[in-house]
Design a protein around this motif. Structure first.
Motif, PDB file in Angstrom:
ATOM      1  N   PHE A   1       0.828  -1.200   0.000  1.00 57.69           N
ATOM      2  CA  PHE A   1       0.000   0.000   0.000  1.00 57.69           C
ATOM      3  C   PHE A   1       0.866   1.255   0.000  1.00 57.69           C
ATOM      4  CE2 PHE A   1      -3.054  -3.063   1.855  1.00 57.69           C
ATOM      5  CZ  PHE A   1      -4.106  -2.864   0.974  1.00 57.69           C
ATOM      6  N   GLU A   2       0.298   2.319  -0.561  1.00 54.28           N
ATOM      7  CA  GLU A   2       1.012   3.591  -0.638  1.00 54.28           C
ATOM      8  C   GLU A   2       1.222   4.196   0.750  1.00 54.28           C
ATOM      9  OE1 GLU A   2       0.609   7.735  -3.172  1.00 54.28           O
ATOM     10  OE2 GLU A   2      -1.195   6.688  -2.521  1.00 54.28           O
ATOM     11  N   THR A   3       0.245   4.030   1.636  1.00 60.47           N
ATOM     12  CA  THR A   3       0.323   4.517   3.007  1.00 60.47           C
ATOM     13  C   THR A   3       0.121   3.344   3.959  1.00 60.47           C
ATOM     14  OG1 THR A   3      -2.043   5.060   2.945  1.00 60.47           O
ATOM     15  CG2 THR A   3      -0.477   6.840   2.447  1.00 60.47           C
ATOM     16  N   PRO A   4       0.575   3.452   5.204  1.00 58.43           N
ATOM     17  CA  PRO A   4       0.456   2.321   6.132  1.00 58.43           C
ATOM     18  C   PRO A   4      -0.994   1.955   6.408  1.00 58.43           C
ATOM     19  CG  PRO A   4       1.970   4.000   6.977  1.00 58.43           C
ATOM     20  CD  PRO A   4       1.276   4.606   5.805  1.00 58.43           C
ATOM     21  N   ARG A   5      -1.290   0.676   6.412  1.00 57.84           N
ATOM     22  CA  ARG A   5      -2.574   0.202   6.922  1.00 57.84           C
ATOM     23  C   ARG A   5      -2.451   0.037   8.435  1.00 57.84           C
ATOM     24  NH1 ARG A   5      -6.215  -2.176   3.460  1.00 57.84           N
ATOM     25  NH2 ARG A   5      -7.598  -1.924   5.269  1.00 57.84           N
ATOM     26  N   VAL A   6      -3.576   0.135   9.134  1.00 62.68           N
ATOM     27  CA  VAL A   6      -3.604  -0.079  10.577  1.00 62.68           C
ATOM     28  C   VAL A   6      -3.990  -1.532  10.831  1.00 62.68           C
ATOM     29  CG1 VAL A   6      -4.636   0.564  12.776  1.00 62.68           C
ATOM     30  CG2 VAL A   6      -4.193   2.318  11.042  1.00 62.68           C
ATOM     31  N   LEU A   7      -3.116  -2.241  11.537  1.00 57.69           N
ATOM     32  CA  LEU A   7      -3.370  -3.637  11.913  1.00 57.69           C
ATOM     33  C   LEU A   7      -3.461  -3.723  13.429  1.00 57.69           C
ATOM     34  CD1 LEU A   7      -3.538  -6.712  11.346  1.00 57.69           C
ATOM     35  CD2 LEU A   7      -1.036  -6.757  11.511  1.00 57.69           C
ATOM     36  N   LEU A   8      -4.600  -4.202  13.925  1.00 54.97           N
ATOM     37  CA  LEU A   8      -4.807  -4.410  15.355  1.00 54.97           C
ATOM     38  C   LEU A   8      -4.679  -5.894  15.655  1.00 54.97           C
ATOM     39  CD1 LEU A   8      -5.707  -3.638  18.228  1.00 54.97           C
ATOM     40  CD2 LEU A   8      -8.087  -3.765  17.420  1.00 54.97           C
TER      41      LEU A   8
ATOM     42  N   CYS B   1       5.659  -5.632   1.550  1.00 52.58           N
ATOM     43  CA  CYS B   1       5.008  -4.351   1.795  1.00 52.58           C
ATOM     44  C   CYS B   1       5.809  -3.208   1.175  1.00 52.58           C
ATOM     45  CB  CYS B   1       4.817  -4.117   3.294  1.00 52.58           C
ATOM     46  SG  CYS B   1       6.337  -3.793   4.208  1.00 52.58           S
ATOM     47  N   ARG B   2       5.171  -2.073   1.063  1.00 50.49           N
ATOM     48  CA  ARG B   2       5.852  -0.853   0.639  1.00 50.49           C
ATOM     49  C   ARG B   2       5.912   0.115   1.817  1.00 50.49           C
ATOM     50  NH1 ARG B   2       7.481   0.506  -4.200  1.00 50.49           N
ATOM     51  NH2 ARG B   2       8.042   2.661  -4.630  1.00 50.49           N
ATOM     52  N   ALA B   3       4.745   0.484   2.334  1.00 48.42           N
ATOM     53  CA  ALA B   3       4.677   1.236   3.591  1.00 48.42           C
ATOM     54  C   ALA B   3       4.381   0.231   4.701  1.00 48.42           C
ATOM     55  CB  ALA B   3       3.594   2.307   3.529  1.00 48.42           C
ATOM     56  N   PHE B   4       5.325   0.035   5.599  1.00 51.76           N
ATOM     57  CA  PHE B   4       5.116  -0.945   6.675  1.00 51.76           C
ATOM     58  C   PHE B   4       3.880  -0.550   7.482  1.00 51.76           C
ATOM     59  CE2 PHE B   4       5.830  -2.980  10.787  1.00 51.76           C
ATOM     60  CZ  PHE B   4       6.172  -4.262  10.389  1.00 51.76           C
ATOM     61  N   PRO B   5       2.996  -1.505   7.772  1.00 55.89           N
ATOM     62  CA  PRO B   5       1.745  -1.154   8.456  1.00 55.89           C
ATOM     63  C   PRO B   5       1.984  -0.619   9.861  1.00 55.89           C
ATOM     64  CG  PRO B   5       2.026  -3.542   8.347  1.00 55.89           C
ATOM     65  CD  PRO B   5       3.087  -2.949   7.471  1.00 55.89           C
ATOM     66  N   PHE B   6       1.022   0.180  10.325  1.00 53.01           N
ATOM     67  CA  PHE B   6       1.034   0.619  11.715  1.00 53.01           C
ATOM     68  C   PHE B   6       0.382  -0.486  12.538  1.00 53.01           C
ATOM     69  CE2 PHE B   6      -1.136   2.865  15.263  1.00 53.01           C
ATOM     70  CZ  PHE B   6       0.001   3.215  15.952  1.00 53.01           C
ATOM     71  N   VAL B   7       1.184  -1.217  13.291  1.00 49.95           N
ATOM     72  CA  VAL B   7       0.740  -2.414  13.998  1.00 49.95           C
ATOM     73  C   VAL B   7       0.603  -2.104  15.482  1.00 49.95           C
ATOM     74  CG1 VAL B   7       1.209  -4.840  14.487  1.00 49.95           C
ATOM     75  CG2 VAL B   7       1.974  -3.837  12.311  1.00 49.95           C
ATOM     76  N   ILE B   8      -0.603  -2.279  16.004  1.00 49.97           N
ATOM     77  CA  ILE B   8      -0.846  -2.181  17.445  1.00 49.97           C
ATOM     78  C   ILE B   8      -1.125  -3.583  17.962  1.00 49.97           C
ATOM     79  CG2 ILE B   8      -2.540  -1.483  19.168  1.00 49.97           C
ATOM     80  CD1 ILE B   8      -2.586   1.228  18.079  1.00 49.97           C
ATOM     81  N   ILE B   9      -0.314  -4.022  18.910  1.00 53.08           N
ATOM     82  CA  ILE B   9      -0.465  -5.332  19.539  1.00 53.08           C
ATOM     83  C   ILE B   9      -0.895  -5.104  20.978  1.00 53.08           C
ATOM     84  CG2 ILE B   9       0.707  -7.473  20.150  1.00 53.08           C
ATOM     85  CD1 ILE B   9       2.761  -6.848  17.945  1.00 53.08           C
TER      86      ILE B   9
END
Length: 316
Positions: A141-148, A206-214
């Motif tokens: 993705f061009e911008t980070p996806r949010v992964l919960l 990936c292109r933009a590493f996702p924003f990952v909240i664990i």
């Protein structure tokens, strides 16, 4: 968003492609989780939260959020998604049976064989591959996806170690497509959020590493190697100001006659036993919708019903 983010550190730069545009925000889901935003004052973020989120975004590292149940750990992912307009949140709810493979993708080989027998032709393999939440977040993705990654401490003891390589490399392989890459180099597959994407040669980077909240309720410790790859944030229990903002976001002016009294009672209960903020919303909803038949003396019994049930659940 891409213009606002600084470039990643050289060791966290990824070159996956072709670049994909994230799907539009799921406004209905954000309103359900956070309350409607139009015409209402926004939540005042904690300075430590802001620092931790910004650091995770800039360094392209997962953010491990710990704290008691019900303090808003999972909600933080939706708040970041709304604030930065990063598209729908991809949620991976972890339990004792969760595996890395299922979080990346699922291949329904049985359905494919059955369909092949009925049609007497070989169906397209991509129809039977569904990317999981983690697998979708790692698309280019061009911008980070949010992964919960929700309640990670409920997972198997080895799950944290299994996740290390994927988080470090930002890529994974779909074995079934990789084996067929010579015959079928490009295949369209389904994503966790209902889209269709084209995979080339069975590998996703990936292109933009996702924003990952664990998130973790602290039920167990994680391996040192996993902790080294994450930034950490511990969320305290929300105080009166944060609870008032939560109530305002979900009820607006309807809660004004009751919120101070109910919040005070809620805090009194919380001094004795851990109580999630969700129970405050449940109690207020009952009071507001029963206002024609309930007097002020009814507030405490309502809280007793809601919070005592919670206390009994904690005792079991």
């Amino acid at each position: 968003m891409a213009d606002r983010l600084p470039p990643p550190p050289p060791w966290r730069s990824f070159n996956g492609g072709p670049t994909l545009i994230p799907p539009p925000e799921d406004l209905a889901e954000l309103d359900r989780r956070l309350g409607p935003v139009k015409g209402r004052p926004g939540r005042t973020p904690d300075a430590r939260e802001v620092m931790a989120v910004n650091a995770a975004l800039c360094l392209r590292r997962p953010l491990l959020v710990t704290g008691p149940p019900g303090v808003g750990k999972s909600t933080l992912a939706y708040q970041v998604s709304r604030e930065l307009r990063l598209g729908p949140v991809l949620r991976w709810p972890v339990n004792s049976r969760s595996t890395l493979h299922a979080a990346l993708y699922d291949y329904d080989a049985v359905a494919r064989v059955q369909d092949a027998r009925l049609s007497e032709t070989e169906p397209d393999i991509g129809q039977y591959i569904q990317l999981g939440p983690l697998g979708t977040a790692l698309l280019p993705f061009e911008t980070p996806r949010v992964l919960l990654v929700d309640e990670f401490d409920k997972g198997d003891l080895d799950l944290a170690n299994d996740l290390l390589d994927v988080l470090e490399e930002g890529s994974y392989q779909i074995r079934e497509l990789f084996r067929a890459r010579t015959r079928t180099p490009e295949v369209d597959v389904h994503t966790a959020d209902g889209q269709t994407v084209r995979i080339s040669h069975g590998k996703i980077t990936c292109r933009a590493f996702p924003f990952v909240i664990i998130t973790s309720n602290g039920e167990r410790e994680f391996p040192p190697a996993f902790l080294r790859r994450c930034l950490s944030l511990r969320m305290p229990e929300p105080g009166p100001t944060q609870l008032a903002e939560l109530v305002q976001a979900h009820f607006d002016r309807a809660a004004e006659p009751y919120k101070d009294r109910i919040i005070g009672e809620f805090l009194s209960y919380r001094r004795r036993d851990p109580v999630a903020a969700d129970q405050l919303l449940n109690a207020l909803y009952l009071v507001i919708n029963g206002r024609d038949s309930w007097s002020e003396q009814s507030w405490r019994p309502v809280l007793d019903v809601v919070l005592r049930w919670r206390d009994e659940a904690n005792e079991e």
